[in-house]
Each structure stands twice: as structure tokens, then as C-alpha cells.
Design an enzyme around this catalytic site. Sequence first.
Site, PDB file in Angstrom:
ATOM      1  CB  CYS A   8      -0.820   0.139   1.197  1.00 16.38           C
ATOM      2  SG  CYS A   8      -0.154   0.117   2.687  1.00 16.38           S
ATOM      3  NE  ARG A  14      -4.623   1.325   2.010  1.00 24.72           N
ATOM      4  CZ  ARG A  14      -4.247   2.298   0.956  1.00 24.72           C
ATOM      5  NH1 ARG A  14      -5.257   2.202  -0.195  1.00 24.72           N
ATOM      6  NH2 ARG A  14      -3.325   3.044   0.764  1.00 24.72           N
ATOM      7  CG  ASP A 123      -4.865   5.243   2.726  1.00 23.95           C
ATOM      8  OD1 ASP A 123      -4.862   4.866   3.954  1.00 23.95           O
ATOM      9  OD2 ASP A 123      -3.797   5.629   2.197  1.00 23.95           O
TER      10      ASP A 123
HETATM   11  P1  4NP Z   1      -1.813   2.875   3.882  1.00 19.86           P
HETATM   12  O1  4NP Z   1      -1.935   4.529   4.854  1.00 19.86           O
HETATM   13  O2  4NP Z   1      -1.214   3.196   2.879  1.00 19.86           O
HETATM   14  O3  4NP Z   1      -2.887   2.153   4.171  1.00 19.86           O
HETATM   15  O4  4NP Z   1      -0.498   2.418   5.049  1.00 19.86           O
HETATM   16  C1  4NP Z   1      -1.135   5.312   4.778  1.00 19.86           C
HETATM   17  C2  4NP Z   1      -0.500   5.790   5.734  1.00 19.86           C
HETATM   18  C3  4NP Z   1       0.631   6.730   5.700  1.00 19.86           C
HETATM   19  C4  4NP Z   1       0.217   7.612   5.039  1.00 19.86           C
HETATM   20  C5  4NP Z   1      -0.531   7.610   4.002  1.00 19.86           C
HETATM   21  C6  4NP Z   1      -1.156   6.389   3.782  1.00 19.86           C
HETATM   22  N1  4NP Z   1       1.355   8.814   4.865  1.00 19.86           N
HETATM   23  O5  4NP Z   1       1.030   9.641   3.651  1.00 19.86           O
HETATM   24  O6  4NP Z   1       2.028   8.932   5.788  1.00 19.86           O
END
Ligand code: 4NP
Length: 151
Positions: A8, A14, A123
Site C-alpha cells: 500500500c 492496509r 485508505d
Molecule cells: P496505508 O495508509 O497506505 O494504508 O498504510 C497510509 C499511511 C500513511 C500515509 C499514507 C497512507 N502517509 O502519507 O504518511
Amino acid sequence: MIKILFVCLGNICRSPMAEFIFKDMVKKSGRQNEFYIESAATSYEEVGNPVHYGTVRKLAEVGIKVEKRCARRLEKEDYNKFNYIIGMEKSNINAILNIVGQDVDKKIFRLLDFSENPRDIADPWYTHNFDITYNDIVEGCEALFAKLVQS
Ligand code: 4NP
């Protein structure tokens, strides 16, 4: 051994959720010796950070324990190390391709493309809704597991 890498954007919400849900399915089926499962990020944003509290709490609610781990970024070499590289949404797939190059061996998939209702997984970093994300990831993991066990 089937090697699966869930991917992800940040590798804290995720993809670790998918990693631990899939590991739980594999364990419950008694097929631990047949699978190797990991997760990774397409961005550097959260590298070194632990799994997001929302993911830990949702998985605890359903009796799945999260191992201590640090977010890591996807590397070009991962393409050769894994049999399946599975993103959560279309933008992940594009970012994965930017890192690994062309998908010559057809290893890159979107998780819910294995389900009967192909779509992106939202997300929870932005939606704050870990319940919807959990339900979507379970749907995708169940469909993926069924496909791999049948083939
Ligand atoms: P993930 O969610 O892709 O599901 O782990 C996110 C976690 C952190 C960030 C973006 C999406 N971030 O920009 O820090």
C-alpha cells in the site's frame, strides 16, 4: 512455497492488515509451510514506523495479533523475490510499476480484482474507517486464498 507481498502507500494501515489477515487464514488452514507473506510501502513516508493503531485495534477486535514490525519500502528486487505483489488500489499498482519496472511475469494484482466485485480499497489513513477497510481486505484475502488453494 507461494510468496506474497502486500503493498500500500504507507505500509502501516492496509498492507500490514492484509498481511496479518492472510497469515491468520493460512494458519487456520494448517498451510503455514506453503506460504511466505510480507508487506511493503510504495512511499518512504512511514518507513521504520510500527503498524497504525487503528489496524492493531481492528485486528485485536477479531482476535488477530499483530507482530512487532517496521514499515519498509518496496524495492526493485522484491519483484524477483515474490510470486504475487498485491496492491490495494489502482494508484498503488502504478506506483509499484514505477519501482519494479514492467510486470513481465504478470505478478502484480489489485487485491479486490480477485473478488467478484473488483474495486479499490479505501485508505483509512484518510477515511479513519478501519471497519470498511477490514471488510474489504477480508473479502480480497478470502478470494485470493481460495484461488491459490484451488490452483
Ligand atoms: P496505508 O495508509 O497506505 O494504508 O498504510 C497510509 C499511511 C500513511 C500515509 C499514507 C497512507 N502517509 O502519507 O504518511
